[in-house]
Enzyme design. Structure first.
Site, PDB file in Angstrom:
ATOM      1  N   SER A 358      33.129 -12.308   1.537  1.00  0.00           N
ATOM      2  CA  SER A 358      32.036 -12.016   2.445  1.00  0.00           C
ATOM      3  C   SER A 358      32.564 -11.361   3.697  1.00  0.00           C
ATOM      4  CB  SER A 358      31.281 -13.301   2.797  1.00  0.00           C
ATOM      5  OG  SER A 358      30.191 -13.024   3.655  1.00  0.00           O
ATOM      6  N   GLY A 359      31.789 -10.441   4.271  1.00  0.00           N
ATOM      7  CA  GLY A 359      32.145  -9.763   5.504  1.00  0.00           C
ATOM      8  C   GLY A 359      30.923  -9.558   6.365  1.00  0.00           C
ATOM      9  N   VAL A 364      30.310 -10.038  -1.740  1.00  0.00           N
ATOM     10  CA  VAL A 364      30.508  -9.790  -3.166  1.00  0.00           C
ATOM     11  C   VAL A 364      30.376 -11.132  -3.881  1.00  0.00           C
ATOM     12  CG1 VAL A 364      32.067  -8.980  -4.963  1.00  0.00           C
ATOM     13  CG2 VAL A 364      32.033  -7.831  -2.735  1.00  0.00           C
ATOM     14  N   LYS A 379      27.813  -6.459  -5.604  1.00  0.00           N
ATOM     15  CA  LYS A 379      28.251  -6.018  -4.288  1.00  0.00           C
ATOM     16  C   LYS A 379      27.013  -5.781  -3.432  1.00  0.00           C
ATOM     17  CE  LYS A 379      31.064  -2.478  -2.008  1.00  0.00           C
ATOM     18  NZ  LYS A 379      31.945  -1.307  -2.235  1.00  0.00           N
ATOM     19  N   ASP A 475      41.604   6.845  -1.316  1.00  0.00           N
ATOM     20  CA  ASP A 475      42.200   5.626  -0.760  1.00  0.00           C
ATOM     21  C   ASP A 475      42.934   4.850  -1.849  1.00  0.00           C
ATOM     22  OD1 ASP A 475      42.811   3.958   1.354  1.00  0.00           O
ATOM     23  OD2 ASP A 475      41.038   2.712   1.077  1.00  0.00           O
TER      24      ASP A 475
END
Length: 650
Positions: A358-359, A364, A379, A475
């Protein structure tokens, strides 16, 4: 509120004053009470001088022991928070001028974390860690070390977890100054020795030989007692004595000698010295209190604030930092208990079964698609968060789903579905049971060429497929490579690459992860498939050797190394590396894009041919990685990962 917040600090300060100043206060009271008795008693003068020196040395050692103890007991080590651990070590180095470096070492003497003064980098590395052979390992030990730059004191304290040590290296030259009493005349000499009568400070071997043999033998035989004072008059009108220091794990003594003729003249001067010693003790105690604030109290306050934010508390309800943490942890325990209710939550047709991560912008989840009877990764993005452009986030999410859903290849995570639900949106994608490559390297340090080559073939095949579909990842790094328990190797986060693609059109913006960005990105050129190949080459080099060849101590240093430093051939560092693989990685790391392989397909074919020739297959056993604590690792990669990075917007 302010008084409540400082309560822990006040208790620390009071405890330090009692522990640090009490011996000096007692010594000063003894000196005052004996001032009249000192008349005509030269032996007492020498005794008090020695006692003052002992208190000085004791205070200096106690300060260093206190810094080592408070660092070892820092909450970050129990949590495994590497950033907070690095800050704690740096705070310990800066808390005392004499501290040259503080590090964390495992029981085999290998470096885990290290903070040190920049001008002593070459010296410190040679004196920090030694393997521990005792069972059980000692809780603490002190060792006096000699070096070309001067004497050093090494303090090693066992971490509460008993898996390693905090090691502190300090400049020991100041201890010699603590033994200097010019007011007592030229015949007064004082030295610091260990239990075997090895000279530590206060002169040279000739000075130690000038002490009466009877005194040296008496001190050597004294194996018990604390701060004992055994003084006697030696032949030839010489006063001599010794006093033991109260230190854990070691026996140190201060030996003194003085001519009787000068003892009487030293009385008044000794009073001044005692007063100065008390002032020094006060200063050292305050310094230690500041160190305790920086390394213990302040991090606790920050942790309490983070816990309040995590639990949704608007402000602390009162009490000390410890009490606030206890309340926050209680709320967390209740929320962990509530996770059993996740099985009753649905996102669209997908049942949510567990929280993966988690953010601030989203989470997710692991989910279950009952219709198709398969596990999925969900997501999500929160669209009602403050300062969030809902339209832009939805567009980015749809692009991620649209781009990756049209690619069906075993080495790229498959996207199944996208859905917009009011204040949130989510995509359902393939769930990979396993770990990412970054976690694998953190635990194992590096891989053998026999393991790395088939792993590289899988990554390259996914990259070749993406490039064939006109998709540049932007990336490539270990964190974006997923490793399944059944041998899957998959690239992920292509949605991030689309956001980077848009941002990289601006010439004043460089997006990506320093250390994996190719030289052309820092010269204002576009990010192309050849740039992905460069990042892939960096990953392969890191997988074999164990650290990033271009990562520096700062962002500026990383950019400079990327532009100017050529990575050593793998075969020169790891001789068992097949030359064909070493040469391929060297081509991937060419500074000029046109000197690299023509495309991902060429690289994938070469790696697949090499696997076939050598009979190599990627068959991972990830049990040790899955069971490792977050942030664990015993290799030199740990130091690299502590250096500053600018990560992509993942």
């Amino acid at each position: 509120m302010g008084a409540l917040r400082t309560s822990l600090l006040l208790r620390v300060v009071v405890a330090l004053i009692l522990v640090g100043l009490l011996p000096f206060g007692i010594g000063l009271l003894q000196l005052t009470g004996q001032a009249k008795v000192l008349e005509g008693q030269a032996q007492s003068t020498s005794h008090l001088a020695t006692r003052t020196a002992v208190l000085r040395v004791q205070a200096g050692a106690d300060v260093l022991l206190g810094i080592t103890r408070s660092t070892a007991e820092h909450p970050a080590f129990a949590r495994g928070d590497r950033d907070a651990m690095a800050q704690a070590l740096q705070g310990a180095v800066s808390s005392q001028p004499g501290v040259l470096g503080v590090g964390v070492y495992d029981l085999e003497g290998r470096s885990v974390l290290l903070a040190q003064r920049h001008d002593l980098e070459g010296e410190i590395g040679s004196v920090f860690g030694d393997p521990v052979t005792e069972t059980p390992p000692p809780e603490i030990d002190l060792e006096w070390l000699a070096s070309d730059a001067g004497p050093r004191l090494r303090i090693r304290r066992l971490l509460p977890s008993a898996r390693g040590f905090v090691v502190l290296i300090a400049d020991a030259a100041s201890f010699a100054e603590m033994l200097d009493f010019p007011e007592l005349g030229e015949t007064f000499r004082m030295v610091l020795v260990d239990a075997e009568m090895n000279l530590l400070a206060g002169g040279d071997p000739a000075t130690l030989r000038s002490f009466p043999k009877e005194l040296v033998d008496l001190a050597r035989a004294d194996k018990v007692g604390s701060l004992s004072k055994n003084f006697r008059q030696a032949e030839g009108g010489l006063l001599a004595g010794y006093s033991r220091l109260e230190l854990p794990a070691v026996s140190w003594f201060v030996l003194s000698r003085q001519s009787l003729a000068e003892s009487e003249a030293a009385k008044e001067r000794l009073r001044r010295v005692a007063a100065q010693g008390s002032l020094l003790a006060l200063a050292l105690t305050m310094l230690l209190a500041f160190g305790a604030f920086v390394t213990v109290v302040k991090p606790l306050r920050r942790l309490a604030a983070q816990q309040r934010e995590l639990t949704g508390e608007a402000a602390p309800a009162g009490g000390s930092e410890i009490e606030q943490l206890e309340r926050s942890f209680e709320l967390l325990r209740e929320r962990v208990k509530d996770r059993q209710d996740l099985g009753e939550i649905f996102l669209g047709r997908y049942q949510v079964t567990d929280l993966v991560g988690s953010g601030a912008m989203g989470s997710v989840f692991r989910g279950w698609d009952d219709k198709l009877q398969r596990a999925v990764a969900l997501k999500t993005v929160h669209l009602d968060a403050e300062d969030v452009d809902r339209g832009k986030l939805l567009k980015s999410l749809r692009e991620e789903a649209a781009i990756t859903s049209r690619i069906h290849q075993n080495n790229i995570v498959t996207v199944y579905d996208i859905e917009d639900r009011g204040s949130s949106a989510f995509i359902a994608m393939e769930y990979v049971e396993g770990v990412n490559l970054q976690k694998l390297l953190q635990v194992r340090g590096h891989l053998t060429p026999q393991d790395a080559i088939p792993l590289a073939a899988g990554i390259a095949r996914g990259l070749a497929t993406a490039h064939a579909n006109f998709l540049v990842h932007h990336d490539i790094k270990p964190a974006n490579i997923l490793l399944g328990l059944s041998g899957e190797v998959k690239l992920t986060d292509f949605g991030v690459s689309q956001s980077i693609t848009a941002a990289s059109q601006r010439r004043d913006v460089i997006c990506g992860t320093p250390g994996y960005l190719p030289p052309e990105c820092f010269e204002g050129m576009d990010y192309t498939p050849a740039s992905d190949l460069w990042a892939f080459g960096v990953v392969l080099w890191e997988v074999i050797v164990g650290y990033n060849p271009f990562r520096g101590k700062s962002l500026r240093n990383t950019v400079s190394r990327t532009m100017t430093v050529d990575a050593d051939p793998l075969i020169s560092l790891i001789p068992e590396t097949p030359r064909a693989f070493s040469d391929l990685v060297a081509r991937l790391l060419e500074k000029e894009p046109e000197d690299r392989p023509a495309g991902g397909e060429e690289v994938a074919e070469q790696l697949e041919d090499l696997c076939q020739q050598l009979g190599l297959v990627w068959l991972p056993d990830l049990a040790d990685v899955l069971g490792a604590a977050p942030g664990s690792g015993t290799d030199s990669t740990v130091k690299t990962r502590l250096l500053p990075t600018v990560s992509s917007q993942s």
